[in-house]
Design a protein around this motif. Structure first.
Motif, mmCIF file in Angstrom:
data_model
loop_
_atom_site.group_PDB
_atom_site.id
_atom_site.type_symbol
_atom_site.label_atom_id
_atom_site.label_comp_id
_atom_site.label_asym_id
_atom_site.label_seq_id
_atom_site.Cartn_x
_atom_site.Cartn_y
_atom_site.Cartn_z
ATOM 1 N N UNK A 1 81.720 -73.093 -59.920
ATOM 2 C CA UNK A 1 82.212 -74.093 -60.898
ATOM 3 C C UNK A 1 83.481 -74.574 -60.561
ATOM 4 N N UNK A 2 83.697 -76.027 -60.545
ATOM 5 C CA UNK A 2 84.878 -76.519 -60.438
ATOM 6 C C UNK A 2 85.269 -77.436 -61.224
ATOM 7 N N UNK A 3 86.528 -77.370 -61.870
ATOM 8 C CA UNK A 3 87.047 -78.349 -62.922
ATOM 9 C C UNK A 3 87.420 -79.646 -61.967
ATOM 10 N N UNK A 4 87.296 -80.870 -62.556
ATOM 11 C CA UNK A 4 87.508 -81.943 -61.942
ATOM 12 C C UNK A 4 88.864 -81.986 -61.433
ATOM 13 N N UNK A 5 90.194 -81.468 -61.908
ATOM 14 C CA UNK A 5 91.246 -81.399 -61.374
ATOM 15 C C UNK A 5 91.439 -80.613 -60.164
ATOM 16 N N UNK A 6 90.459 -79.824 -59.607
ATOM 17 C CA UNK A 6 90.422 -79.193 -58.473
ATOM 18 C C UNK A 6 89.713 -80.082 -57.358
ATOM 19 N N UNK A 7 88.873 -81.110 -57.633
ATOM 20 C CA UNK A 7 87.993 -81.933 -56.642
ATOM 21 C C UNK A 7 88.529 -82.340 -55.473
#
Length: 201
Positions: free
Chosen positions: A138-144
């Motif tokens: 899972x990846x929060x948008x802040x990491x994309x």
């Protein structure tokens, strides 16, 4: 919180002899299994990245409810599918669970656990088996942006996760599935036998 699902299913499956999206396991194509896992796990929307045999997959698979994304650069490896998939997600998506089409023993419960980790504040979360990080993640948008920049060849989010252990939450999933890959005909035969044994009373 809007948590999307992203199924990477663009590879040609050279070792198994056909695109993995078109591999049948227990009467369902792997791409259909992956879509169902993300959907039942509570992800919405779900985007499916196709590449090799794009038209054949669309003709053969039931992908109702999914947004299909065409990665025309699929030959360059998984990283391009990850970047293409992330870029396709709508702006209201806050996080995404990324799954691979060739891991059919990943279960909806594993997806739910990753979503729960996000609800509890995780920026990135990875399913672990026997203590080892595997998939899904899972990846929060802040990491994309960083994930996309560090992905290369057949390496997707792994480079980012390894470089940022302080923001990566391990999520044990041993009791709800397995990360077995379907890379070869032999592995497919083993999985078919395993599913057949599980279905017997």
């Amino acid at each position: 919180m809007t948590v999307a699902g992203l199924l990477l299913a663009a590879g040609e499956g050279r070792r198994i002899g056909r695109p993995k999206a078109l591999v049948d396991l227990g009467g369902r194509l792997l791409v259909e299994r992956g879509l169902a896992t993300l959907t039942v796990g509570g992800c919405t929307p779900v985007h499916v990245v196709l590449g090799a045999a794009h038209d054949d997959v669309l003709a053969a698979a039931d992908l109702a409810g999914a947004t299909v994304v065409h990665n025309r650069d699929w030959r360059t490896g998984l990283a391009s599918s990850l970047r293409t998939g992330l870029a396709s997600l709508p702006p209201d998506v806050e996080a995404v669970v990324v799954a691979l089409v060739d891991q059919p023993l990943v279960t909806p419960e594993a997806i739910r656990r990753l979503r729960q980790a996000y609800d509890e504040g995780a920026v990135a979360a990875v399913a672990t088996y026997d203590g080892l990080p595997r998939n899904p993640v899972l990846l929060a948008r802040t990491t994309w942006a960083d994930v996309a920049a560090q992905a290369s060849g057949d390496t997707g989010a792994r480079a980012y996760l390894r470089a940022n252990p302080d923001v990566t939450t391990p999520v044990p999933c041993d009791d709800v599935g397995a990360p077995d890959d379907v890379d070869t005909p032999e592995q497919l035969t083993t999985l078919r036998r395993r599913l057949l044994a599980q279905s017997r009373p």
